[in-house]
Design a protein around this motif. Structure first.
Motif, PDB file in Angstrom:
ATOM      1  N   GLU A 303      70.638  53.810  -4.451  1.00  0.00           N
ATOM      2  CA  GLU A 303      69.265  53.798  -4.934  1.00  0.00           C
ATOM      3  C   GLU A 303      68.663  52.395  -4.943  1.00  0.00           C
ATOM      4  N   ARG A 304      69.504  51.370  -5.042  1.00  0.00           N
ATOM      5  CA  ARG A 304      68.978  50.006  -5.163  1.00  0.00           C
ATOM      6  C   ARG A 304      69.252  49.164  -3.926  1.00  0.00           C
ATOM      7  N   ARG A 305      69.409  49.813  -2.796  1.00  0.00           N
ATOM      8  CA  ARG A 305      69.684  49.063  -1.555  1.00  0.00           C
ATOM      9  C   ARG A 305      68.567  48.079  -1.231  1.00  0.00           C
ATOM     10  N   SER A 306      67.328  48.505  -1.406  1.00  0.00           N
ATOM     11  CA  SER A 306      66.209  47.598  -1.094  1.00  0.00           C
ATOM     12  C   SER A 306      66.202  46.395  -2.036  1.00  0.00           C
ATOM     13  N   GLN A 307      66.531  46.610  -3.308  1.00  0.00           N
ATOM     14  CA  GLN A 307      66.602  45.503  -4.257  1.00  0.00           C
ATOM     15  C   GLN A 307      67.724  44.536  -3.872  1.00  0.00           C
ATOM     16  N   ILE A 308      68.855  45.112  -3.469  1.00  0.00           N
ATOM     17  CA  ILE A 308      69.981  44.266  -3.048  1.00  0.00           C
ATOM     18  C   ILE A 308      69.589  43.431  -1.837  1.00  0.00           C
ATOM     19  N   GLY A 309      68.940  44.087  -0.870  1.00  0.00           N
ATOM     20  CA  GLY A 309      68.514  43.356   0.324  1.00  0.00           C
ATOM     21  C   GLY A 309      67.544  42.234  -0.013  1.00  0.00           C
ATOM     22  N   LEU A 310      66.596  42.516  -0.930  1.00  0.00           N
ATOM     23  CA  LEU A 310      65.628  41.489  -1.323  1.00  0.00           C
ATOM     24  C   LEU A 310      66.324  40.315  -2.008  1.00  0.00           C
ATOM     25  N   LYS A 311      67.268  40.600  -2.879  1.00  0.00           N
ATOM     26  CA  LYS A 311      68.003  39.531  -3.565  1.00  0.00           C
ATOM     27  C   LYS A 311      68.770  38.670  -2.574  1.00  0.00           C
ATOM     28  N   ILE A 382      84.809  48.401  -8.324  1.00  0.00           N
ATOM     29  CA  ILE A 382      85.135  47.389  -7.310  1.00  0.00           C
ATOM     30  C   ILE A 382      84.720  47.827  -5.907  1.00  0.00           C
ATOM     31  N   ILE A 383      84.937  49.103  -5.571  1.00  0.00           N
ATOM     32  CA  ILE A 383      84.576  49.562  -4.218  1.00  0.00           C
ATOM     33  C   ILE A 383      83.064  49.652  -4.047  1.00  0.00           C
ATOM     34  N   PRO A 384      82.335  50.321  -4.982  1.00  0.00           N
ATOM     35  CA  PRO A 384      80.869  50.317  -4.853  1.00  0.00           C
ATOM     36  C   PRO A 384      80.279  48.905  -4.841  1.00  0.00           C
ATOM     37  N   ALA A 385      80.814  48.016  -5.683  1.00  0.00           N
ATOM     38  CA  ALA A 385      80.302  46.646  -5.735  1.00  0.00           C
ATOM     39  C   ALA A 385      80.576  45.913  -4.425  1.00  0.00           C
ATOM     40  N   SER A 386      81.735  46.156  -3.822  1.00  0.00           N
ATOM     41  CA  SER A 386      82.065  45.524  -2.533  1.00  0.00           C
ATOM     42  C   SER A 386      81.130  46.023  -1.436  1.00  0.00           C
ATOM     43  N   VAL A 387      80.831  47.328  -1.474  1.00  0.00           N
ATOM     44  CA  VAL A 387      79.895  47.884  -0.498  1.00  0.00           C
ATOM     45  C   VAL A 387      78.521  47.229  -0.636  1.00  0.00           C
ATOM     46  N   ALA A 388      78.087  47.064  -1.897  1.00  0.00           N
ATOM     47  CA  ALA A 388      76.782  46.446  -2.150  1.00  0.00           C
ATOM     48  C   ALA A 388      76.763  44.999  -1.692  1.00  0.00           C
ATOM     49  N   ALA A 389      77.863  44.281  -1.933  1.00  0.00           N
ATOM     50  CA  ALA A 389      77.916  42.857  -1.585  1.00  0.00           C
ATOM     51  C   ALA A 389      77.909  42.626  -0.077  1.00  0.00           C
ATOM     52  N   LYS A 390      78.409  43.591   0.681  1.00  0.00           N
ATOM     53  CA  LYS A 390      78.522  43.417   2.127  1.00  0.00           C
ATOM     54  C   LYS A 390      77.301  43.941   2.899  1.00  0.00           C
ATOM     55  N   LEU A 391      76.308  44.462   2.176  1.00  0.00           N
ATOM     56  CA  LEU A 391      75.125  44.991   2.867  1.00  0.00           C
ATOM     57  C   LEU A 391      74.372  43.881   3.609  1.00  0.00           C
ATOM     58  N   ASN A 392      73.905  44.242   4.788  1.00  0.00           N
ATOM     59  CA  ASN A 392      73.043  43.321   5.546  1.00  0.00           C
ATOM     60  C   ASN A 392      71.666  43.322   4.896  1.00  0.00           C
ATOM     61  N   PRO A 393      71.118  42.165   4.519  1.00  0.00           N
ATOM     62  CA  PRO A 393      69.838  42.142   3.803  1.00  0.00           C
ATOM     63  C   PRO A 393      68.699  42.826   4.556  1.00  0.00           C
ATOM     64  N   VAL A 394      68.642  42.640   5.871  1.00  0.00           N
ATOM     65  CA  VAL A 394      67.555  43.241   6.657  1.00  0.00           C
ATOM     66  C   VAL A 394      67.669  44.750   6.663  1.00  0.00           C
ATOM     67  N   VAL A 395      68.889  45.251   6.912  1.00  0.00           N
ATOM     68  CA  VAL A 395      69.109  46.702   6.930  1.00  0.00           C
ATOM     69  C   VAL A 395      68.864  47.293   5.541  1.00  0.00           C
ATOM     70  N   ALA A 396      69.297  46.550   4.501  1.00  0.00           N
ATOM     71  CA  ALA A 396      69.144  47.037   3.147  1.00  0.00           C
ATOM     72  C   ALA A 396      67.668  47.157   2.745  1.00  0.00           C
ATOM     73  N   ILE A 397      66.858  46.150   3.126  1.00  0.00           N
ATOM     74  CA  ILE A 397      65.439  46.162   2.775  1.00  0.00           C
ATOM     75  C   ILE A 397      64.715  47.340   3.451  1.00  0.00           C
ATOM     76  N   ARG A 398      65.143  47.646   4.667  1.00  0.00           N
ATOM     77  CA  ARG A 398      64.489  48.732   5.449  1.00  0.00           C
ATOM     78  C   ARG A 398      65.009  50.105   5.055  1.00  0.00           C
ATOM     79  N   SER A 399      65.989  50.175   4.171  1.00  0.00           N
ATOM     80  CA  SER A 399      66.638  51.443   3.879  1.00  0.00           C
ATOM     81  C   SER A 399      65.700  52.450   3.228  1.00  0.00           C
ATOM     82  N   ASN A 400      64.671  51.994   2.493  1.00  0.00           N
ATOM     83  CA  ASN A 400      63.715  52.898   1.883  1.00  0.00           C
ATOM     84  C   ASN A 400      62.516  53.156   2.775  1.00  0.00           C
TER      85      ASN A 400
END
Length: 400
Positions: A303-311, A382-400
């Motif tokens: 749900e917060r992929r775009s926020q993660i990408g922006l950060k 740990i696994i969800p947090a690792s997935v979030a940390a490895k997201l590509n910012p550009v892909v994450a921002i466009r996810s929504n």
């Protein structure tokens, strides 16, 4: 942000935290109950005295599958045998002979059905008897079998309304007048063998003049000298009992020598089993709770992929994103643990009215519970947090 997620998705949060709450409830509840019961039992066992051996007819723990009918056919221990042991033992520091029965006590129009203990003079050397009013029975009164007694707090309250009014008064015990010389300090609810609040203590010789004492569960309690082990004292007592009963080498013992310390070991083993069972139940609940927390964290990351990408686009490092979600996961588990703690506290308030010992929650149990919460939160996130940390910012921002 974690609190906001809790408010927005109440049902999802409740279902996710439910497993953790039940798990922590089980851990704290079982450990607190077992700790409180163990503390109470050990406290009451200590009233029997340390390094104690009981000489009697029955064994506390029949580990050798001794036939029950042989126990019944054993003779009761006699006062003369107690005197023989007292005169000949070298390992004993103190010992007393004890009988007990029930009797209706009466003072004017007030009556009370009490435990009556007839005992020898060294009873107070081994047992803890705190006198609230008056005094305890003297050695001379024991030896002469005088008609005096010490009564418990509840007995005094029921017969005299005020315990301090009991001293010096005469009460009727099985139709015989006995002078009250002391009142035992109130103990409260006890689960040990001596219920002093509901009891009356008399010198053995006076007790034996009224009752058939050697038919009323007679026992001998022996306390060893400092530095003497119970095993050594038992060996000496066995030889003396076989001697006084004239048993041949081929004859079995017709008496029991019960080591109180071994009884304590059996109790410790029982509590260990109870603790293990509690951990097993709690472990299953925590496993379910851990999967629930992991699930809610995966949903949160999605749900917060775009926020993660922006950060990350603004310069947030991978470890920053990782730490954020681990803290949030741990925070959720701590909330579940806190709810479980509150439920246990409420349960202790309810149970305090129904069980004969106080339940307390030790600080170490609370620390252990919340340490488990933190560990479970980090492990689940740990696994969800690792997935979030490895997201590509550009892909994450466009996810929504």
């Amino acid at each position: 942000m974690a609190l906001q997620e809790l408010k927005v998705n109440k049902l999802r949060t409740f279902l996710s935290l439910f497993g953790v709450t039940i798990g922590i409830f089980c851990i704290i509840g079982v450990l607190a109950l077992v700790d409180s019961l163990q503390h109470k039992v050990e406290s009451d066992m200590n009233q029997l005295g340390s390094n104690m051996v009981q000489v009697g007819k029955w064994e506390f723990l029949n580990t050798n599958d001794y036939p029950w009918w042989k126990f019944i056919n054993r003779p009761e221990v006699k006062y003369s045998e107690y005197l023989f042991l007292k005169q000949n033992t070298t390992d004993a520091d103190a010992m007393y002979y004890l009988n007990n029965t029930n009797a209706l006590l009466q003072y004017k129009d007030n009556t009370y059905n009490a435990n009556v203990y007839g005992t020898s003079d060294e009873f107070s050397r081994i047992q803890t008897i705190d006198i609230d009013a008056g005094r305890y029975i003297t050695e001379n009164e024991f030896n002469r079998g005088m008609a005096v007694c010490v009564i418990g707090n509840e007995v005094a309250t029921q017969l005299f309304k005020d315990p301090f009014l009991a001293v010096g008064q005469q009460i009727s015990v099985k139709g015989n007048k006995v002078t009250v010389i002391g009142v035992v300090k109130k103990q409260g609810q006890m689960i040990n063998i001596f219920q002093f609040d509901q009891s009356i203590i008399e010198p053995y010789h006076y007790f034996a003049s009224i009752y058939n004492a050697e038919k009323l569960s007679p026992q001998i309690f022996v306390q060893s000298k400092p530095g003497i082990s119970n095993k050594a004292m038992i060996n000496e007592l066995r030889g003396l009992m076989r001697q006084v009963r004239r048993l041949s080498p081929k004859q079995d013992d017709n008496f029991a020598l019960n080591d109180i310390n071994l009884f304590r070991d059996q109790i410790d083993s029982l509590f260990s089993v109870l603790n293990t069972s509690g951990w097993a139940i709690a472990g299953l609940s925590l496993l379910v709770g851990g999967f629930g927390i992991a699930n809610i964290m995966f949903v949160t990351v999605r749900e917060r992929r775009s926020q993660i990408g922006l950060k990350k686009a603004l310069g947030a490092k991978n470890k920053t994103i990782l730490t954020e979600f681990l803290i949030e996961s741990a925070f959720l588990c701590v909330i579940g643990g806190l709810i479980g703690l509150i439920l246990v506290w409420l349960l202790t308030l309810i149970l305090s009215n129904f069980i004969p010992f106080p339940i307390f929650i030790a600080g170490r149990i609370i620390v252990l519970a919340f340490s488990i919460c933190l560990f479970l939160g980090v492990l689940s996130g740990i696994i969800p947090a690792s997935v979030a940390a490895k997201l590509n910012p550009v892909v994450a921002i466009r996810s929504n």
